[in-house]
Scaffold this motif. Structure first.
Motif, PDB file in Angstrom:
ATOM      1  N   ALA A 207      -1.523  10.724   2.218  1.00 41.11           N
ATOM      2  CA  ALA A 207      -0.647   9.547   2.213  1.00 41.11           C
ATOM      3  C   ALA A 207      -1.338   8.331   2.803  1.00 41.11           C
ATOM      4  N   TRP A 208      -0.941   7.154   2.304  1.00 44.16           N
ATOM      5  CA  TRP A 208      -1.375   5.906   2.926  1.00 44.16           C
ATOM      6  C   TRP A 208      -0.580   5.706   4.223  1.00 44.16           C
ATOM      7  N   ARG A 209      -1.048   4.738   4.995  1.00 41.43           N
ATOM      8  CA  ARG A 209      -0.403   4.485   6.290  1.00 41.43           C
ATOM      9  C   ARG A 209       0.418   3.198   6.286  1.00 41.43           C
ATOM     10  N   SER A 210      -0.131   2.116   5.778  1.00 44.84           N
ATOM     11  CA  SER A 210       0.483   0.792   5.951  1.00 44.84           C
ATOM     12  C   SER A 210       1.120   0.281   4.661  1.00 44.84           C
ATOM     13  N   LEU A 211       2.044  -0.651   4.830  1.00 47.72           N
ATOM     14  CA  LEU A 211       2.603  -1.337   3.676  1.00 47.72           C
ATOM     15  C   LEU A 211       1.609  -2.323   3.088  1.00 47.72           C
ATOM     16  N   ALA A 212       0.675  -2.779   3.900  1.00 52.18           N
ATOM     17  CA  ALA A 212      -0.355  -3.686   3.382  1.00 52.18           C
ATOM     18  C   ALA A 212      -1.147  -3.019   2.269  1.00 52.18           C
ATOM     19  N   LYS A 213      -1.412  -1.713   2.406  1.00 48.09           N
ATOM     20  CA  LYS A 213      -2.118  -0.990   1.354  1.00 48.09           C
ATOM     21  C   LYS A 213      -1.283  -0.963   0.081  1.00 48.09           C
ATOM     22  N   VAL A 214       0.021  -0.761   0.232  1.00 53.50           N
ATOM     23  CA  VAL A 214       0.910  -0.779  -0.933  1.00 53.50           C
ATOM     24  C   VAL A 214       0.906  -2.160  -1.579  1.00 53.50           C
ATOM     25  N   ASN A 215       0.953  -3.195  -0.749  1.00 52.91           N
ATOM     26  CA  ASN A 215       1.021  -4.559  -1.255  1.00 52.91           C
ATOM     27  C   ASN A 215      -0.238  -4.970  -2.010  1.00 52.91           C
ATOM     28  N   ALA A 216      -1.340  -4.314  -1.708  1.00 52.51           N
ATOM     29  CA  ALA A 216      -2.608  -4.637  -2.366  1.00 52.51           C
ATOM     30  C   ALA A 216      -2.805  -3.856  -3.658  1.00 52.51           C
ATOM     31  N   THR A 217      -1.822  -3.087  -4.045  1.00 52.93           N
ATOM     32  CA  THR A 217      -1.947  -2.218  -5.206  1.00 52.93           C
ATOM     33  C   THR A 217      -1.022  -2.694  -6.325  1.00 52.93           C
ATOM     34  N   THR A 218      -1.542  -2.684  -7.548  1.00 52.78           N
ATOM     35  CA  THR A 218      -0.726  -2.976  -8.721  1.00 52.78           C
ATOM     36  C   THR A 218      -0.296  -1.658  -9.347  1.00 52.78           C
ATOM     37  N   PHE A 219       1.005  -1.444  -9.406  1.00 55.39           N
ATOM     38  CA  PHE A 219       1.554  -0.186  -9.888  1.00 55.39           C
ATOM     39  C   PHE A 219       1.921  -0.306 -11.364  1.00 55.39           C
ATOM     40  N   GLY A 220       1.986   0.834 -12.005  1.00 61.17           N
ATOM     41  CA  GLY A 220       2.286   0.855 -13.424  1.00 61.17           C
ATOM     42  C   GLY A 220       3.611   1.508 -13.709  1.00 61.17           C
TER      43      GLY A 220
END
Length: 771
Positions: free
Chosen positions: A80-93
């Protein structure tokens, strides 16, 4: 529960909630204690969605604030990732799921995943892990950008980015099973500044869409979300914010963006809890294209001018959001209006509960309402705990520029400002089969503009304390309003119902088949004329003093059943049918049984069921004044006519018998302004009726006038009556005896000193006492 029991429980709950929400360490450093979500009732009873398989064909991404690593793959619980910043830097499909671990917390962060889903493959934000643990909690602590520039105008780069969860120009998203807050100090209310903080902020930003890009954002689901402690100054900053907030932004005039597009479609906001939020619990679809200044306004088909803020342009340019369901949400301690919907059509709002609104805001707003919408229904909602507000403050509101909007089967109680705000500029507004108890302010509040078509208030039950009630109506009905089959039950044993505060307030109101019950036995001389009305005890099955509260909106019909009629009630079969009654009553009973509909919000199953009712006695065909109007249809010549409104403000409107049309003088007209009615032959009369036009921005303007007859023998105008105290509404000039003439002149000799513009009038009528 009775009121006394509910009050005790509410006090206990408030104490528990206050204790649980107070941070134990410096503000923002510690999370508040968990607060049960009364709408989802999840406490171990069902699993979290993220524990089940992904059925949309995408990839699952896991986020764990304690054991996750941002350099991990993120595609399993162990990586799993840790931070929301990692999520925010990702483009989801399409079909991807962003799964936050239950029991974990993310402080000082926003969640703004990039990308969009597609039909049948939304991007999901949800929870996984132990279903007994607290929902994953994002405490943004006010760490959001300011949506304003230094000069106070909206910043196109940062508007809409003020949520704990943010979506901008994105679509096909589903958000569920998360907890959100957005305040750096739960214990202290913000009262000044330009703070704007949301729970979930979803926006269309027209300035940031590329040329040719899709401007219709489709498919959103927000459910089982708990939002609390969103703080802001609770003052009007020309922007909305709240627990769930959908808005459209554009810094230029709406005329520069073309027609169509720029709206939300297929939205469900359901089973969420909101506590101590500003400004709203849910604000849906308000459009912020520039609409300031005179050039932002437009004339409608009847020649009525709408200022830009009235948002008629949303209708004419088809900018409505559409296909929306907002249901089964609970809101408590909301700073302004709890549920504010705008600029939408095909919206249904049902089974929402509001426990306290306008808690920290002292101006215009209501508990649950739609602004500038169409073809929408508000039903089975419960609102209580509203303030004693001199502006709106009511639980419901028939707002500006609504078309085909219905309020039905709603229960409001203990709202000190009253029951229903009623603004005008609307068509086919209907409020039917609602229950109001102790909404002791103004029952039908305001009306600031004429309507396109009549409004119907039918089969509502009002129970109030006449000693505490301000008035039934506080302004003046400006166009036709029908009150059919309503119960007005005054519990006061000392004071009769105060029906109005302005003379002539009910002149456009038509009352028929209503029941007027006064516990004191004394009826007010203001009581409206109702030839088919009753003055009897309705004989409710329950004691009105023991009305049901605290049962929850899921039991709203059980609460309403307290006020159904006993079998021996004199109100059974005592109403009249009208198509605006709809198909069923508050309790789901078909309309109607027996010889006629019952009076009040519940129909009794007594008598034969009338399967397909027919209105064979239309109230719309009844006339209040059967005297002959000797000026009806006669030609009128004006010395001045306003050139605007596409040439519709002409003098012939003064004798067409339609109070919705009008004449207006040019802004630079010189006095006296004359209006000459040509009868075509000598005509004898002893009364002249005059009526000025008013709406939210138009006051009476005439200070003095003269009535003159044409003297054919002398070839001159002769004054036979005059007034120096204005015209206003329904001015009947009499006392001058019989006048015989072939022409009548109404000479407007002076404007009121505080008025800027020239007079505008709706009607000139001429009568003779013998009919």
């Amino acid at each position: 529960m009775t009121r006394a029991l509910r009050t005790g429980l509410a006090a206990l709950l408030a104490a528990l909630v206050t204790a649980s929400l107070a941070p134990a360490t410096p503000a923002g450093a510690a999370a508040p204690g968990n607060v049960s979500d009364r709408t989802s009732d999840r406490a171990g009873k069902r699993d979290l969605p993220g524990n089940g398989p992904n059925r949309t064909g995408g990839t699952d991404y896991y986020v764990d604030a304690t054991n996750g690593r941002d350099d991990a793959a993120g595609t399993s619980r162990k990586t799993a990732w840790r931070s929301l910043a990692k999520v925010n830097a990702t483009t989801f499909g399409p079909g991807d799921r962003i799964l936050l671990k239950a029991g974990e917390q993310w402080h000082d962060e926003q969640l703004w995943p990039k990308g969009s889903g597609r039909a049948k493959q939304p991007i999901t934000i949800s929870a996984y892990g132990d279903p007994r643990a607290r929902l994953p909690y994002i405490a943004t602590n006010g760490k959001v950008p300011n949506p304003f520039r230094a000069d106070g105008t909206k910043n196109p780069e940062t508007v809409g980015l003020t949520g704990a969860i943010v979506l901008r120009n994105q679509q096909y998203f589903e958000i569920d099973h998360v907890e959100l807050s957005n305040d750096d100090d739960f214990a202290t209310d913000i009262t000044t500044g330009t703070y704007v903080r949301d729970g979930i902020s979803v926006s269309i930003n027209a300035d940031l869409l590329e040329a040719g890009a899709d401007s219709v954002m489709d498919h959103f689901r927000v459910s089982d979300v708990h939002v609390h402690d969103l703080d802001g100054p609770s003052t009007w900053q020309k922007i909305h914010y709240g627990g769930v907030n959908f808005q459209v932004f554009g810094s230029k005039s709406y005329k520069e963006y073309g027609t169509g597009g720029h709206y939300f479609k297929d939205v469900r906001i359901e089973n969420n809890t909101f506590k101590k939020v500003e400004l709203h619990a849910v604000q849906f679809a308000f459009n912020w294209f520039a609409a300031d200044g005179q050039d932002a306004g437009e004339y409608d088909e009847s020649g009525k001018f709408h200022e830009g803020w009235e948002q008629l342009w949303v209708r004419t340019r088809d900018l409505y959001s559409r296909d929306v369901s907002i249901s089964h949400n609970y809101a408590e301690s909301v700073g302004q209006g709890a549920f504010q919907f705008a600029n939408s059509k095909h919206l249904i709002s049902e089974y929402n509960e509001v426990n306290g609104f306008l808690q920290r805001y002292d101006a215009v707003s209501c508990g649950l309402y739609l602004w500038a919408g169409a073809d929408s229904v508000m039903q089975y909602n419960e609102v209580y705990g509203g303030p004693d507000n001199e502006f709106d403050g009511t639980p419901w509101d028939l707002e500006y520029t609504n078309f085909n909007v219905t309020y039905q089967f709603n229960y409001s109680h203990d709202n000190a400002a009253g029951w229903m705000a009623y603004m005008g500029n609307s068509s086919n507004s209907v409020a039917r089969y609602n229950l109001s108890v102790n909404d002791n302010g103004v029952l039908v509040k305001n009306m600031l503009s004429t309507n396109y078509s009549p409004t119907y208030f039918a089969n509502n039950t009002f129970v109030y304390d006449g000693a505490d009630l301000d008035t039934f109506h506080d302004e003046t009905f400006l166009s036709t309003v029908y009150f059919l089959n309503n119960i007005f039950y005054n519990t006061s044993k000392t004071d009769a119902t105060p029906w109005y505060r302005r003379t002539g307030a009910l002149r456009q109101a038509v009352f028929s088949n209503n029941d007027y019950y006064e516990a004191s036995g004394t009826h007010s001389p203001q009581e409206p004329a109702d030839p088919r009305g009753l003055r009897v005890d309705p004989k409710f099955v329950g004691d009105p003093a023991g009305y049901v509260t605290g049962a929850g909106v899921k039991n709203i019909r059980k609460a309403a059943a307290h006020f159904r009629l006993r079998g021996n009630s004199p109100l059974i079969d005592a109403g009249r049918y009208n198509p605006h009654l709809g198909k069923e009553d508050f309790l789901g009973t078909h309309i109607y049984y027996g010889d006629a509909p019952d009076i009040g919000m519940a129909e009794s199953r007594r008598g034969k069921k009338v399967h397909d009712p027919v209105d064979d006695d239309p109230i719309e065909e009844e006339t209040g004044d059967d005297r002959v109007n000797l000026a009806l249809g006669k030609p009128v010549t004006a010395s001045s006519t306003h050139p605007g409104a596409n040439g519709t403000l002409v003098a012939k409107n003064l004798t067409d018998g339609d109070p919705a049309t009008r004449w207006a003088a040019a802004d630079d007209a010189s006095y006296p302004i004359t209006l000459d009615v040509d009868f075509g032959a000598d005509t004898t009369f002893d009364e002249v009726y005059l009526d000025e036009y008013t709406d939210s921005g138009t006051n009476p303007r005439v200070k003095s006038f003269e009535l003159q007859r044409w003297d054919a023998a002398g070839g001159s105008w002769v004054t036979f009556a005059q007034g120096s105290d204005g015209i206003g509404h329904d001015r009947s000039v009499t006392g001058f005896g019989d006048v015989t003439t072939s022409k009548l002149r109404v000479s407007l000799t002076e404007r009121l000193p505080d008025e800027e513009y020239s007079p505008t009038m709706t009607e000139i009528a001429v009568h003779r006492a013998d009919g």
